[in-house]
Scaffold this motif. Structure first.
Motif, PDB file in Angstrom:
ATOM      1  N   MET A 135     -17.310  25.603 -23.196  1.00  0.00           N
ATOM      2  CA  MET A 135     -18.295  24.604 -22.428  1.00  0.00           C
ATOM      3  C   MET A 135     -17.657  23.260 -22.381  1.00  0.00           C
ATOM      4  O   MET A 135     -17.471  22.821 -21.424  1.00  0.00           O
ATOM      5  CB  MET A 135     -19.768  24.477 -22.968  1.00  0.00           C
ATOM      6  N   CYS A 138     -14.930  23.694 -19.929  1.00  0.00           N
ATOM      7  CA  CYS A 138     -15.298  23.651 -18.629  1.00  0.00           C
ATOM      8  C   CYS A 138     -15.895  22.247 -18.174  1.00  0.00           C
ATOM      9  O   CYS A 138     -15.476  21.868 -16.910  1.00  0.00           O
ATOM     10  CB  CYS A 138     -16.646  24.657 -18.354  1.00  0.00           C
ATOM     11  N   LYS A 139     -16.258  21.728 -18.904  1.00  0.00           N
ATOM     12  CA  LYS A 139     -16.767  20.262 -18.677  1.00  0.00           C
ATOM     13  C   LYS A 139     -15.581  19.465 -18.201  1.00  0.00           C
ATOM     14  O   LYS A 139     -15.663  18.557 -17.344  1.00  0.00           O
ATOM     15  CB  LYS A 139     -17.366  19.835 -19.661  1.00  0.00           C
ATOM     16  N   SER A 172     -21.339  17.701 -12.814  1.00  0.00           N
ATOM     17  CA  SER A 172     -20.128  16.897 -13.918  1.00  0.00           C
ATOM     18  C   SER A 172     -21.331  16.571 -15.025  1.00  0.00           C
ATOM     19  O   SER A 172     -21.062  16.804 -16.211  1.00  0.00           O
ATOM     20  CB  SER A 172     -19.530  16.167 -13.401  1.00  0.00           C
ATOM     21  N   LEU A 175     -23.366  19.497 -16.720  1.00  0.00           N
ATOM     22  CA  LEU A 175     -22.405  20.082 -17.764  1.00  0.00           C
ATOM     23  C   LEU A 175     -22.068  19.107 -18.832  1.00  0.00           C
ATOM     24  O   LEU A 175     -22.107  19.712 -19.971  1.00  0.00           O
ATOM     25  CB  LEU A 175     -21.406  20.599 -16.876  1.00  0.00           C
ATOM     26  N   THR A 176     -21.726  18.043 -18.598  1.00  0.00           N
ATOM     27  CA  THR A 176     -21.216  16.983 -19.764  1.00  0.00           C
ATOM     28  C   THR A 176     -22.312  16.873 -20.673  1.00  0.00           C
ATOM     29  O   THR A 176     -22.139  17.151 -21.912  1.00  0.00           O
ATOM     30  CB  THR A 176     -20.917  15.618 -19.021  1.00  0.00           C
ATOM     31  N   TRP A 178     -25.081  18.967 -21.153  1.00  0.00           N
ATOM     32  CA  TRP A 178     -25.293  20.344 -21.811  1.00  0.00           C
ATOM     33  C   TRP A 178     -24.305  20.653 -22.826  1.00  0.00           C
ATOM     34  O   TRP A 178     -24.717  21.002 -23.718  1.00  0.00           O
ATOM     35  CB  TRP A 178     -25.243  21.285 -20.514  1.00  0.00           C
ATOM     36  N   SER A 179     -23.022  20.201 -22.556  1.00  0.00           N
ATOM     37  CA  SER A 179     -21.989  20.421 -23.462  1.00  0.00           C
ATOM     38  C   SER A 179     -22.087  19.644 -24.716  1.00  0.00           C
ATOM     39  O   SER A 179     -22.036  19.995 -25.801  1.00  0.00           O
ATOM     40  CB  SER A 179     -20.643  20.428 -23.055  1.00  0.00           C
TER      41      SER A 179
END
Length: 195
Positions: A135, A138-139, A172, A175-176, A178-179
């Motif tokens: 993750m 991916c971020k 972005s 995901l940022t 979330w990670s």
């Protein structure tokens, strides 16, 4: 101090950061389109060194303490430097966009500082290593693509009214954050508030 190839690439990444920032902040020097294209090209080259240095270091067993220190620092400075440069020119894209961008940048900055601080605490807990997970990778890829969109959209697709920038920046940020939460959930047992 003699540097191996991965460390040289990482150092090159750090050196290139002010150059792509310069072309983002001062588009009037060469014109908006030329400056955006040069800034994007420099940013992509900078991002490619990130991919190369790690692969070379792992493949040829060239991992050093200097590299362990500089590589994550260079990654953070590359992305955050790009966001700071874009914040300098965000007002040219309107008040609503500037506010959205500022909040997004704050959340990304908060996540990066929080995870970096957590890594420092966890590293004091013996042999625990906070490895980059899928993750987090991916971020980084999404942040890199987002940066390219944010630089190019206003000059290549000015009639889009920042739609692509909103979509990529929003994704972005999600995901940022979330990670970041994912890291904290995984390593929370090492962040004992009683110690």
């Amino acid at each position: 101090m003699k540097l191996n190839l991965p460390n040289k690439l990482t150092l090159l990444r750090v050196i290139m950061i002010p150059f792509f920032m310069f072309f983002i902040i001062f588009p009037e020097l060469l014109g908006s389109v030329a400056s955006a294209i040069i800034a994007t090209a420099l940013f992509i080259l900078t991002a490619l060194t990130d991919m190369l240095d790690g692969k070379i270091a792992r493949k040829y067993n060239l991992i050093t303490n200097f590299g362990k220190f500089l590589d994550p620092l260079a990654d953070k400075v590359m992305i955050l430097g790009g966001f700071i440069a874009l914040l300098c020119v965000a007002s040219e894209r309107g008040v609503a966009y500037t506010k959205f961008f500022a909040v997004s940048f704050f959340l990304i900055l908060l996540r990066e500082l929080a995870v970096t601080s957590m890594r420092l605490v966890v590293s004091d807990c013996g042999n625990v290593v906070v490895a980059a997970n899928w993750m987090g990778k991916c971020k980084t890829v999404l942040q890199t693509v987002t940066m390219v969109v944010l630089i190019l959209e206003p000059v290549i697709l000015p009639d889009f009214n920042n739609i692509l920038s909103y979509v990529f920046l929003g994704a972005s940020v999600v995901l940022t954050v979330w990670s970041g939460i994912n890291y904290f959930v995984a390593y929370w047992p090492y962040l004992d508030p009683t110690k």
